[in-house]
Design a protein around this motif. Structure first.
Motif, PDB file in Angstrom:
ATOM      1  N   PRO A 153       0.806  -1.231   0.000  1.00  0.00           N
ATOM      2  CA  PRO A 153       0.000   0.000   0.000  1.00  0.00           C
ATOM      3  C   PRO A 153       0.838   1.280   0.000  1.00  0.00           C
ATOM      4  CG  PRO A 153      -0.816  -1.545   1.644  1.00  0.00           C
ATOM      5  CD  PRO A 153       0.453  -2.105   1.135  1.00  0.00           C
ATOM      6  N   ALA A 154       1.952   1.273   0.742  1.00  0.00           N
ATOM      7  CA  ALA A 154       2.770   2.487   0.839  1.00  0.00           C
ATOM      8  C   ALA A 154       3.444   2.838  -0.490  1.00  0.00           C
ATOM      9  CB  ALA A 154       3.828   2.309   1.914  1.00  0.00           C
ATOM     10  N   ALA A 155       3.527   1.830  -1.377  1.00  0.00           N
ATOM     11  CA  ALA A 155       4.226   2.067  -2.651  1.00  0.00           C
ATOM     12  C   ALA A 155       3.302   2.672  -3.720  1.00  0.00           C
ATOM     13  CB  ALA A 155       4.825   0.761  -3.161  1.00  0.00           C
ATOM     14  N   LYS A 156       2.052   2.945  -3.345  1.00  0.00           N
ATOM     15  CA  LYS A 156       1.070   3.422  -4.326  1.00  0.00           C
ATOM     16  C   LYS A 156       1.566   4.616  -5.180  1.00  0.00           C
ATOM     17  CE  LYS A 156      -3.772   4.570  -4.792  1.00  0.00           C
ATOM     18  NZ  LYS A 156      -4.866   5.301  -4.182  1.00  0.00           N
ATOM     19  N   PRO A 157       2.164   5.653  -4.556  1.00  0.00           N
ATOM     20  CA  PRO A 157       2.619   6.775  -5.400  1.00  0.00           C
ATOM     21  C   PRO A 157       3.663   6.366  -6.441  1.00  0.00           C
ATOM     22  CG  PRO A 157       2.727   7.357  -3.059  1.00  0.00           C
ATOM     23  CD  PRO A 157       2.424   5.903  -3.134  1.00  0.00           C
ATOM     24  N   MET A 158       4.527   5.412  -6.067  1.00  0.00           N
ATOM     25  CA  MET A 158       5.557   4.962  -7.018  1.00  0.00           C
ATOM     26  C   MET A 158       4.929   4.085  -8.109  1.00  0.00           C
ATOM     27  SD  MET A 158       8.107   6.386  -5.552  1.00  0.00           S
ATOM     28  CE  MET A 158       9.645   5.754  -6.150  1.00  0.00           C
TER      29      MET A 158
END
Lengths: 223, 60
Positions: A153-158
């Motif tokens: 989930p934390a990688a969404k922007p990438m």
């Protein structure tokens, strides 16, 4: 801390869960060569001019009374606005690791340094490949990011950055298909075929590749 | 003969006096990665959603 705490393997591991910034206005450390690189003799990977420049930028905010106890360690929220923890005087390795662990927990899901490095390097590789017309390599690099971290989930922007690059490539492929249709309508069947072949072969994995394949099959035979 | 030998000897002597060149230090297997600026630190921390570890130091 420079010689005892920061080289500690547990501190190094904990440091990968945060972003680290070193502030010291002394510019007399000299330099040390590491292979072809040259860094501040006291801080591997950093130049004296950087830690000197970093010091005054936020020190007024972090030390409103003007006195800066040496050393001072602070943990801030990701936007750099709110203090989460502060230690005046030397922070021992375990103390620093525990504080980082607690701050990371409060912040919520984030991306570790190694994963972030992987993603930023792949995205940079994709950018370079698309710019240099090595479309296959660009698609592969973006897909590496999406496949490896798609469920984080934390990688969404990438992930969104990688998807945007693929969308842009797909859009370009579709523009080329439209161009091939114009050529075909004007009777240049071989010219249209050459464009479609290129899109089909180099844009595999994107919708435009499948569309190019269909358009090729539908082309009238050249006279 | 001396015309060739003397410059070679002079060069060898100079090299011997200068000693070996400075050897680069060994690159650490792993280390803390320090951001080079506050802009870089805040941008990366926001993108990664992680706290910022700030170390203020002054040499003794």
């Amino acid at each position: 801390m420079t010689s005892s705490v920061y080289p500690n393997k547990d501190v190094i591991a904990a440091s990968k869960q945060v972003v680290n910034i070193f502030c010291n206005k002394e510019d007399s450390h000299g330099t040390k060569k590491y292979g072809t690189e040259e860094w501040c003799a006291d801080n591997y990977g950093l130049k004296c001019e950087d830690h000197v420049k970093n010091h005054p930028e936020k020190s007024n905010k972090h030390f409103p009374k003007g006195t800066i106890p040496n050393p001072t360690t602070i943990l801030l929220t990701p936007d750099g606005e709110t203090e989460m923890w502060r230690k005046t005087g030397k922070a021992e390795g375990k103390e620093l690791c525990d504080a980082i662990k607690e701050a990371v927990k409060k912040t919520g899901a984030g991306i570790g340094r190694d994963e972030y490095k992987f993603m930023t390097e792949k995205l940079a590789k994709a950018e370079e490949a698309f710019g240099g017309n090595k479309v296959k390599d660009g698609i592969a690099a973006c897909n590496d990011v999406i496949k490896t971290f798609g469920k984080m989930p934390a990688a969404k922007p990438m992930i969104e950055k990688a998807e945007k690059k693929l969308d842009t490539a797909n859009e370009y492929g579709r523009e080329q298909i439209a161009k091939s249709k114009e050529l075909s309508t004007g009777g240049d069947i071989e010219g249209a075929k050459a464009i479609l072949k290129e899109i089909y072969a180099n844009y595999k994995g994107l919708d435009c590749s499948k569309e190019a394949e269909k358009e090729m099959a539908a082309l009238p035979k050249a006279k | 003969m001396n015309r060739f030998v003397l410059p070679v000897l002079a060069l060898a002597a100079t090299a011997a006096l200068a000693g070996p060149p400075d050897k680069p230090a060994k690159v650490p297997a792993d280390s803390i990665k320090w951001a080079t600026s506050w802009d870089e630190a805040i941008r990366e921390a926001k993108e990664r959603n992680v706290p910022i570890h700030v170390a203020y130091h002054k040499d003794n």
